[in-house]
Structure formats: structure tokens, C-alpha cells
Design an enzyme around this catalytic site. Structure first.
Site, mmCIF file in Angstrom:
data_model
loop_
_atom_site.group_PDB
_atom_site.id
_atom_site.type_symbol
_atom_site.label_atom_id
_atom_site.label_comp_id
_atom_site.label_asym_id
_atom_site.label_seq_id
_atom_site.Cartn_x
_atom_site.Cartn_y
_atom_site.Cartn_z
ATOM 1 N N ASP A 29 -4.289 4.459 -5.842
ATOM 2 C CA ASP A 29 -4.466 5.705 -5.384
ATOM 3 C C ASP A 29 -3.577 6.747 -6.335
ATOM 4 O O ASP A 29 -2.350 7.360 -5.746
ATOM 5 C CB ASP A 29 -3.824 5.787 -4.133
ATOM 6 C CG ASP A 29 -4.962 5.007 -2.891
ATOM 7 O OD1 ASP A 29 -5.892 4.669 -3.360
ATOM 8 O OD2 ASP A 29 -4.631 4.905 -1.854
ATOM 9 N N ASP A 79 -17.965 3.591 0.040
ATOM 10 C CA ASP A 79 -16.381 3.564 0.482
ATOM 11 C C ASP A 79 -16.770 3.126 1.832
ATOM 12 O O ASP A 79 -17.834 3.076 2.534
ATOM 13 C CB ASP A 79 -15.728 4.597 0.365
ATOM 14 C CG ASP A 79 -14.178 4.366 0.102
ATOM 15 O OD1 ASP A 79 -13.718 3.442 0.997
ATOM 16 O OD2 ASP A 79 -13.540 4.657 -0.953
ATOM 17 N N HIS A 130 -13.447 8.134 -8.985
ATOM 18 C CA HIS A 130 -13.307 7.972 -7.759
ATOM 19 C C HIS A 130 -12.482 8.991 -7.210
ATOM 20 O O HIS A 130 -11.587 9.724 -8.038
ATOM 21 C CB HIS A 130 -12.699 6.714 -7.559
ATOM 22 C CG HIS A 130 -12.698 6.277 -6.141
ATOM 23 N ND1 HIS A 130 -13.722 6.413 -5.232
ATOM 24 C CD2 HIS A 130 -11.663 5.568 -5.151
ATOM 25 C CE1 HIS A 130 -13.232 6.200 -3.989
ATOM 26 N NE2 HIS A 130 -11.997 5.625 -4.188
ATOM 27 N N ASP A 148 0.874 -1.089 -0.071
ATOM 28 C CA ASP A 148 -0.051 -0.098 0.044
ATOM 29 C C ASP A 148 0.891 1.039 0.157
ATOM 30 O O ASP A 148 1.383 1.649 1.017
ATOM 31 C CB ASP A 148 -0.904 0.010 1.216
ATOM 32 C CG ASP A 148 -1.949 1.355 1.274
ATOM 33 O OD1 ASP A 148 -1.759 2.068 0.508
ATOM 34 O OD2 ASP A 148 -2.595 1.121 2.197
ATOM 35 N N ARG A 179 -7.497 -4.546 -5.230
ATOM 36 C CA ARG A 179 -6.381 -3.751 -5.492
ATOM 37 C C ARG A 179 -5.226 -4.664 -5.195
ATOM 38 O O ARG A 179 -4.309 -4.547 -6.369
ATOM 39 C CB ARG A 179 -6.316 -2.724 -4.190
ATOM 40 C CG ARG A 179 -5.077 -1.344 -4.516
ATOM 41 C CD ARG A 179 -5.322 -0.399 -3.746
ATOM 42 N NE ARG A 179 -4.709 -0.870 -2.339
ATOM 43 C CZ ARG A 179 -4.604 0.040 -1.294
ATOM 44 N NH1 ARG A 179 -5.054 1.247 -1.665
ATOM 45 N NH2 ARG A 179 -4.103 -0.192 -0.243
ATOM 46 N N ASP A 230 -10.611 -4.118 -0.952
ATOM 47 C CA ASP A 230 -9.439 -3.097 -1.034
ATOM 48 C C ASP A 230 -8.506 -3.396 0.072
ATOM 49 O O ASP A 230 -8.989 -4.310 1.096
ATOM 50 C CB ASP A 230 -10.064 -1.685 -0.799
ATOM 51 C CG ASP A 230 -8.961 -0.570 -1.249
ATOM 52 O OD1 ASP A 230 -7.744 -0.786 -1.686
ATOM 53 O OD2 ASP A 230 -9.523 0.684 -0.863
#
Length: 953
Positions: free
Chosen positions: A625, A425, A683, A281, A609, A538
């Protein structure tokens, strides 16, 4: 979705600007095994094949491999390994190497393969002069040199296309038992870590092979533990890394190993960091970087004018990849001469992983489509998705409550903008507890979903794998009571920190835990959901805010099936062995749950993801992201090309960028680009300014609406491409060289791409431009490319300058193709199911064209019982024929043909007559002489039965 917690959120709220904090992530020198193995470049490999042990049976060669100390006159065998070479269907070979008798079993990837690969035959042709020559039934050959061990793979044309261990970097660190610190007089018994070789003195002192497995080195730096920043990795099994080098003769470039923010063709890494494959991440990841981000698919393809080949490094541990392209100006000429004898057209690669067995598949091609198909034959084709998932998705972190959802939904209708899905979300939950709804913000989820589905729309909600550690929360209570969490190095439930605060993580490697998790998706267990609520998984790298590199510690423990006599270290897998596979098991459990809730009737949609080999069997992927910057728009093209070549065609990026705010031009260009990417979702971050399309000025809204309408007009084309992908495994989004493999200019083009073999797309990814350079491939075959806006034909002749306005991006239809369209765009795709088709026929230089169309109910698995239409559309100068490819399949479609556009027609027919069953009908035609376009108006042919339109001249 989101990354490092409330401090970063607060900073963004006050306008802070960030770049990735590289201090949070390891370089090669900070990764113990990478630092240790990367310099390992011996003059000669220590690995030798014992020819006396070779057995060939069926499709398998098995033999013993040993490491040999050649530093003295007396040859000493140090370690024994078991080699297995398998011939598989479709020109693929598998090479496996493991310790012959390891202290503990080494991990083999659990889920990447789509079942056991199909065997081929293997025949030993010769065994002479220290070399074995073997062949599969197709005639591909493998030449194995015994000493030093080397594998050469030869294609049907007789070209050597892949060589293993040509650079002598094969290495498997043997597992050993740690001993206490030796006394001074035992210092001579130390063992080198990077190259596990005993010298003669060590052998004489008792450290012979059999005993060698029961002794170990002292705790030299990194052997039994490592530190990174404040994190300690206990490494209870010690060093267990593996390495293998691959050479690709006659290759110009290599591709693949997503996910990185680099060009599609991979760079030489000798002067910098290797490419890293470790799902992480990474907050605001940077561009043009080999750093690891969310995905790690260890497949690489090599391509040149003569052939294409590939390797699939089947390993779920942290992996680094070095690339040396000898045509690259950064590679010194002396190295070229030393390694290749002056040969310049060659690329070398080296994979090294922290653990597990060596297990590699060699894909012998011969063309790009062949190797892409060979890879998906191993890891699986993406199944046919539900049709709505190919339409437009609207998301934000977060739509705050039911009123907000209703307002956004109505906004699409008010402003005549089509949309199929509204996303929620993490804030929809009851204080970050998944499988719940916030009782104040979302008190009536059933009604909220029903309001959407009444318009043909769907909902997607997020569920992450971190579970809030809160007393009374049913999921936490169950996982604690039943021992369902991943364990720490001491065998206790691992606690990390993520969005809910203190969190633990289900151990999906235990079938009982995956089954329990899947059952949480049953409608009774997740009230408020229906078949029209789909899922977003996610943060499943897994993301751990306070963990090393923002992920789970490597010495955490995972379930391992019980085996007789295995306890202690042999009774579990460490996270280091399985890390890149964790997200794959997460989405499999979700996929199983969505099937379970409807008894397998409806196709699920899942977005993930974390990405690994095989992900495509369960979920779509987005590029994470990103930010509202032109560079992130541009990089979405090579990122999705790379993923598509690695089996993951269902790829897209956050339209508009997740972070920051896109001004009108960037937002327009992103919608135009997104309309031609497989996964099409807008998004944005919770602290960014709202950006639904109607919040921009009227002119920008009109441009966004036009981009969306273009997508909806082509939905049946997209749906047909994905159906065909489910059959043949070829990428939906394709690099130009896939279809034009001998056209060398295409090898480095990654700012445009093909959809199937029919449309060429060149997104505009720079501000303020009035023209772009477009490459049109196919000059050798006299290919024509038709501008989809004007039907103006361009002859393929390499680069040309295409003028653009803010309303246009260059898209071309290949001459010789037929593309189905639906021009009556409604507010959702479900409402267009029975609408009529427009068939766009683009003629080639022979005045012919061919295409396909696929039709079914769009959501169930009934197509697997032959309830579908898969039809060919063939244009010849004598007429147009619509025929079923599978004559046993039928679907009662109410769609019909309202228009046929024929571009590039030089000699139009005088009459056209429809023949369908007993029906015969003279048709009206209109010729547009300025651009050689003939339009057949309202032929009225029904898509449910075959038909033909006959021409007369």
C-alpha cells in the site's frame, strides 16, 4: 490492498493524511526476545564442539556441542546440542543446531525449500590442535574451531568469506518446564534467561543437566508471558530464542533480507533499530526504514571486489537482523580495531529469531550471480508465468459493478491503450464472502469474463484468507464443522476482525485443510470463473485488525502431524513458530487449486502480498500500500531489486500509488518506470479520484500510451527473460554489480538496474528534472551502451549527464546484445501472438552481438513436452544466424521477422541474402549514416525454423 478499517477509510474520504502509526508495531525493546538477546555480547562463546563425538559420513558431519560454564576453575557442562554440517551441491553448506534431547520438538520451516537440497561429498582433511578442516568435492573448505566453537568457510581461491560465531553471539535458549513460584530458600536456583548458564552452586543443588530440563525459572519478566498494548501473549513454552552472528571478511556491503523500504545496500544498525523480518500489514508504511512490512525473506548477500558470499537463515519465526559495516562512518574506530584488528573492509551481521532450530545455509559464491543461483537452487526458481501476466494490469478498489468493468474495458479500446487484465477487489463478493459474487452488482460473471476474453483479456479476482463468520455461509460452515480454522490458545476457533467483520482463518498447515481450500477453486465450486480468471491473495500476513500488531496472536495454535508420544504442547505449533510462512501456505493452496481446476493444463497467475523464502514458486509480489508520492516511486526500484536478489523477480509497485492522487507528471513518470518493472499494474484506493489513463489530459494520455506501447513491444523480451530465469534462477531485474562485480561504484547504485544483461534502465523519479546522472558500467571491457530511442552509442565511462524530457526516461541496450521486439502493438498481448518480430542488434567493439528468444503458446504446460522454440540469434560480420538451442523442441509459430535493426555498424555489407531451407532471397537494406544504423527490411524469415542471413562486402 488495504489496511486498518472503516475509520481510516472515512478519514481518507475527507482528505485526511496519515503516516504509519508506529505505536501499533513493536520496537526491539518491546519485542521480548529482541530486548533480551540484542545486548548479549559475551567476551567468549560458551559453545564447544566435543571432538570425540565427530562423525563424518557421506556429505554430513555430526557431532555434539555443549555449553560450558567457564566462570570457575571447574569446567561444568550445562547443555547438550546436536550439530550437523552438510555439504551441498554448488558450493553450499548447511549448518543445523538443535537441542540433543529437547522437551518438545522445535519447528523446522515446512515449505521454504524446494525439496531436499542435493548432497555433495564431505571429506575430513585434518583434526589437530582443536580444529577440524573439511572439504567438499569442489575444494571449498570449512575450518571448525572446537573451543570456542567457530566456523570459517573458505572459497576456492583460499579466501575466508564467511565466519560463524566470530563475535560469540551464538545462542540457543533451552526449552524448559515451568514450575510454580519457588520459596525464598530456592532463590539461588534461578537461571539467567539471556545466557542459559548454571553456576557451580546450582549444579550442586541438583539442577544438573538431565534434571535441568525438568525445572525452570520463576515467572521473571517476559519468561512465560508478554504484553504489548492490550494484548497478552501466554508463551506456554517459555523463552526459546536463537541467535547466530556472521562475519563477511573483505565485504564492502551486504544486501537482501527484504522486505524493507531502505536502500538496496543495507545500513549499519548499531545506532538505531535492527532490521525486522515479520510479515505485517503496515498502514501507509514509511520510507527509509528497517521496520517490518509485508515480506520477510531471511537471505543476505555480502559483496566486495574479491568475492561474494551469502547466508540463508532458514527460520519462519519473528527475526531481527543487526548489521555492522566497519567502513561506515557511524561505527566507532575503537570497535573496528577491537573486532577486526584494524581491518576496515568487513561487514558483520547477526540474526536472532524468537524460536525454532538454528538452520543456516552458507553460500560461497564466488560472484554475485553464483550466490543468487545458489539461493534459488534451494528455494526454487519462479516457473514460467503465463504471457499475459507480463503485460499491463488495470485495478482499483473497486470497479463497482459489471457496467463499470465493461466501461473500463471499452475505455482502453476507445483510447487505443493496450491492456491485458481487469482486476476486481473485495467488493465483487457477496458481502465479503469469498468464492461468491455480489448478486446485484455482478449477477452475470460468466458473461462478464467472456466479454473480456473475446478481446484476449483476462480477469483477476481477490480472495483473502480471512473467512466471514456468518451462519449459512458454506465456507464458514464447513470450516467450523470440520475443525479447519486456526485455534486460539485455548484450542477454540480463533476469531479476529478483518474486512468481513468477525473472521476466522483456515489452518493451511493441515494438508486436509489445504486440499479442501484448493478444491474451492474448481469451476463447479466457484461459478463464474474460467481458466481466464486468475487470483490475488491479499491480507495474508495474516492481517487481523484487532490483533497484536495487526496480525494473529503468537499463541494461536496450528496443525502439527501426529507423532507417537507427543501430546500437550508437543501436539501443535504455535503461530510464533510459523508466522512468516502462513502466507506461503495460503498461496500454495491457491496454486494447487488453479492447477486442479484445469487438470494441470494451464499456468496460473497469482499475486501475493505476504512474502517468504520460496514465494517465487507460486506467485508474483507487489510492494503493498504505497502512496502517490515521488519517494514511493523512487523506493520501488531498490525494493524490487532486493526482492529479485532474494528469488522474487516477479515484482512491481502500484503504478500511481495506492493512496492519494498522482498529478500528471508523477503519473507519467510512474507509468514509464512501471513499463520496465516485471509486474506492471495500476491500482488505487477506494476513496481516491478515478485515474484510468484517459481521465488525464490529452498530452498525459499520449505519454501514458507511449509507455504502455513500449512495454508491449518488449513483451517477448520479458517472456524470454522469465523463461531463462526458470532455467537458471538468476534475477530478471539485476543490480549493476551482478554483471560488473569488480566495479566498486556499482555497489551502492540502486536507482538504476539491468533487465537480464541486455537493457539498463534509469527511471526518472524526481519532479521537474531536465537531466539525470546515469552510470554506464563496463569501462574495463570497452562496453558500449545504445540509447534505445536514438541508437546513439555511449562508451561506458561511469557517470554522465543524460538530458530528459517528460517523454523520455533513460534506457540503454548493451553493445553485444540482440533484443527481440514486436512493434505492432494491439489491444492485448494475445492478439500479438503471431505478429512479426523486429530484431534490434547492438554491436560491441568487436562488431558482434548475441541474443535469445523464446516462443510457445503463452498459457499451457505443453512447453514441458518440447512444444516451444528457444533460439539463439548470433551476429558476426559475415552474417546473422538464427538457430535452435534445443533442436528437439518445436513450436508451429506463425511469426516472422519483418525488420532487423543493426546499431553501431561501421562497415556495412553490400549485399544480404536470406537462407532458410530451400529459400534464398536477396534482401533490401537502408543505411542511416548519422547514427551508424543499418536496417534490413522485410527479410520475411519464419521463426519456426532456423535461418541465416549472409553478408558480402
Amino acid at each position: 490492498m488495504k489496511t486498518l478499517g472503516l475509520l481510516l477509510v472515512a478519514a481518507l474520504a475527507i482528505g485526511g493524511s496519515f503516516a504509519v502509526d508506529k505505536n501499533n508495531f513493536k520496537t526491539c525493546d518491546q519485542s521480548g526476545f529482541c530486548k533480551r538477546l540484542r545486548p548479549f555480547k559475551p567476551e567468549k562463546s560458551q559453545y564447544t564442539l566435543n571432538l570425540d563425538t565427530v562423525i563424518v559420513h557421506g556429505n554430513v558431519l555430526s557431532a555434539e556441542v555443549t555449553t560450558v560454564d567457564t566462570s570457575t576453575e571447574k569446567r561444568i557442562t550445562l547443555w547438550h546440542y546436536a550439530l550437523k554440517l552438510s555439504a551441498l551441491k554448488d558450493g553450499t553448506f548447511r549448518v543445523e543446531l538443535d537441542e540433543a534431547d529437547p522437551l518438545y520438538p522445535r519447528y523446522r520451516s515446512l515449505l521454504a525449500l524446494n525439496g531436499e537440497p542435493k548432497p555433495d561429498g564431505l571429506k575430513l582433511i585434518s583434526n589437530e590442535n582443536g580444529k577440524l578442516t573439511l572439504s567438499n568435492t569442489q575444494g571449498h573448505k570449512v575450518i571448525i574451531t572446537a573451543e570456542p566453537l567457530k566456523f570459517e568457510f573458505v572459497n576456492l581461491a583460499g579466501d575466508t568469506v564467511v565466519v560463524i560465531n566470530d563475535n560469540h553471539q551464538l545462542l540457543m535458549e533451552p526449552l524448559r518446564v515451568r514450575r510454580e513460584k519457588a520459596s525464598d530458600d530456592e532463590d539461588a536456583n534461578m537461571v539467567e534467561v539471556a545466557a542459559p548458564v548454571f553456576n557451580e552452586e546450582e549444579i550442586e543443588s541438583g539442577n544438573q543437566l538431565d534434571e535441568g530440563k525438568k525445572v525452570s525459572i520463576e515467572d521473571e519478566e517476559g519468561a512465560w508471558s508478554e504484553n504489548f498494548k492490550s494484548h497478552h501473549d501466554s508463551k506456554p513454552r517459555g523463552n526459546e530464542a536463537v541467535s547466530m552472528d556472521f562475519s563477511f571478511p573483505e565485504a564492502d556491503h551486504v544486501y537482501g533480507i527484504p522486505e524493507h523500504t531502505d536502500k538496496f545496500n543495507l545500513r549499519t544498525t548499531t545506532s538505531g533499530e535492527p532490521y525486522r523480518l515479520y510479515n505485517l500489514d503496515v498502514f501507509e508504511y514509511e520510507l527509509d526504514s528497517p521496520m517490518a512490512i509485508y515480506g520477510a525473506v531471511p537471505v543476505m548477500y555480502a559483496h566486495g571486489p574479491k568475492h561474494t558470499a551469502g547466508v540463508f537463515w532458514h527460520n519462519s519465526a519473528e527475526t531481527w537482523v543487526d548489521v555492522v559495516n566497519y567502513a561506515d562512518s557511524t561505527v566507532v574506530s575503537s570497535l573496528v580495531n577491537l573486532v577486526t584488528g584494524g581491518q576496515k573492509r568487513r561487514v558483520d551481521a547477526r540474526f536472532f529469531s524468537e524460536a525454532n532450530v538454528i538452520d543456516v545455509f552458507v553460500l560461497l559464491g564466488d560472484k554475485p550471480a553464483d550466490v543468487f543461483r545458489q539461493y534459488t537452487a534451494l528455494t526454487g526458481h519462479a516457473p514460467l508465468p503465463p504471457k499475459f501476466s507480463l503485460a499491463y494490469h488495470q485495478c482499483r478498489w473497486n470497479y463497482v459493478d459489471e457496467t463499470d468493468v465493461r466501461s473500463v474495458d471499452e475505455g482502453f479500446d476507445t483510447h487505443d491503450v493496450p491492456a491485458d487484465v481487469i482486476w476486481l477487489d473485495i467488493e465483487y463478493t457477496d458481502r465479503k464472502k469469498y468464492f461468491t459474487w455480489d448478486p446485484l452488482k455482478f449477477p452475470h460473471p460468466t458473461e462478464m469474463v467472456a466479454n473480456l476474453t473475446a478481446k484476449g483479456r483476462k480477469m483477476v479476482v481477490i480472495i483473502d484468507p480471512h473467512i466471514k463468520r456468518e451462519a449459512g455461509y458454506f465456507l464458514h460452515e464447513d470450516c467450523t464443522e470440520k475443525g479447519y480454522y486456526v485455534k486460539d490458545k485455548d484450542g477454540k476457533d480463533y476469531e479476529g476482525w478483518c474486512w468481513p467483520g468477525s473472521s476466522s482463518y483456515p489452518d493451511f498447515f493441515d494438508p486436509a485443510i489445504s486440499k479442501y481450500y484448493s478444491e474451492r477453486y474448481l469451476f463447479d465450486n466457484f461459478p463464474g470463473t474460467s481458466k481466464d480468471v486468475h487470483l490475488w491473495n491479499d491480507m495474508n500476513e495474516p492481517s487481523v485488525f484487532n490483533g497484536p500488531e495487526i496480525t494473529m496472536p503468537k499463541d494461536c495454535r496450528h496443525y502439527k502431524p501426529p507423532q507417537d508420544g507427543h501430546d500437550g504442547l508437543a501436539s501443535f505449533w504455535e503461530h510464533r513458530h510459523v508466522h512468516n510462512e502462513y502466507g506461503l501456505l495460503n498461496i500454495r493452496a491457491t496454486h494447487d487449486g488453479l492447477l486442479l481446476r484445469t487438470d494441470g493444463k494451464y499456468r496460473p497467475f497469482i499475486l501475493t502480498r505476504s512474502t517468504f523464502a520460496g514465494t517465487q514458486r507460486y506467485a508474483a509480489v507487489w510492494t503493498g500500500d504505497n502512496a502517490a508520492e515521488w519517494g514511493f516511486l523512487a523506493v520501488s526500484v531498490p525494493m524490487c531489486l532486493s526482492l529479485a536478489s532474494a528469488g522474487v523477480s516477479f515484482c512491481g509497485s502500484d503504478v500511481g500509488g495506492f493512496f492519494k492522487y498522482p498529478e500528471a507528471e508523477l503519473m507519467t513518470r510512474w507509468y514509464q518506470a512501471g513499463a520496465y518493472q516485471a509486474f506492471f499494474r495500476a491500482h488505487s484506493h477506494i476513496e481516491t479520484k478515478r485515474r484510468e489513463p484517459w481521465l488525464y489530459d490529452a498530452a498525459t494520455l499520449a505519454l501514458i500510451r507511449d509507455a504502455l506501447r513500449r512495454r508491449y513491444a518488449l513483451l517477448d523480451f520479458w517472456y524470454t527473460l522469465f523463461y531463462e530465469h526458470s532455467l537458471d534462477g538468476l534475477p530478471v531485474t539485476r543490480p549493476l554489480f551482478q554483471e560488473y562485480p569488480r566495479e566498486e561504484e556499482t555497489y551502492t547504485i540502486d536507482n538504476e538496474y539491468l533487465l537480464g544483461d541486455k537493457l539498463l534502465v534509469h527511471p526518472v523519479v524526481e519532479p521537474g528534472v531536465t537531466s539525470v546522472k546515469v552510470y554506464l558500467p563496463g569501462a574495463e571491457t570497452n562496453t558500449l551502451w545504445y540509447d534505445v530511442d536514438s541508437y546513439l552509442a555511449h562508451k561506458a565511462n561511469g557517470y554522465f549527464t543524460q538530458e530528459v524530457t517528460l517523454a523520455k526516461i533513460p534506457v540503454y541496450q548493451r553493445g553485444g546484445s540482440v533484443v527481440p521486439r514486436k512493434e505492432r502493438v494491439r489491444r492485448s498481448s494475445a492478439l500479438m501472438a503471431d505478429d512479426p518480430y523486429t530484431l534490434v542488434v547492438a554491436l560491441d567493439h568487436n562488431n558482434t552481438a548475441h541474443g535469445t528468444v523464446y516462443i510457445d503458446d503463452g498459457e499451457t504446460y505443453e512447453y514441458q513436452q518440447n512444444k516451444y522454440i528457444y533460439a539463439r540469434i548470433d551476429y558476426e560480420p559475415s552474417g546473422i544466424t538464427y538457430s535452435f538451442i534445443n533442436e528437439h523442441a518445436h513450436y508451429p509459430s506463425r511469426s516472422w521477422v519483418e525488420r532487423i535493426v543493426i546499431a553501431g555498424i561501421k562497415t556495412p555489407p553490400k549485399t544480404a541474402k536470406l537462407h532458410q531451407g530451400d529459400k534464398q532471397l536477396a534482401l533490401q537494406m537502408t543505411l542511416h549514416k548519422g547514427n551508424d544504423v543499418l536496417v534490413i527490411r522485410k527479410p520475411g524469415a519464419n521463426m519456426a525454423t532456423p535461418w541465416r542471413i549472409a553478408f558480402s562486402y
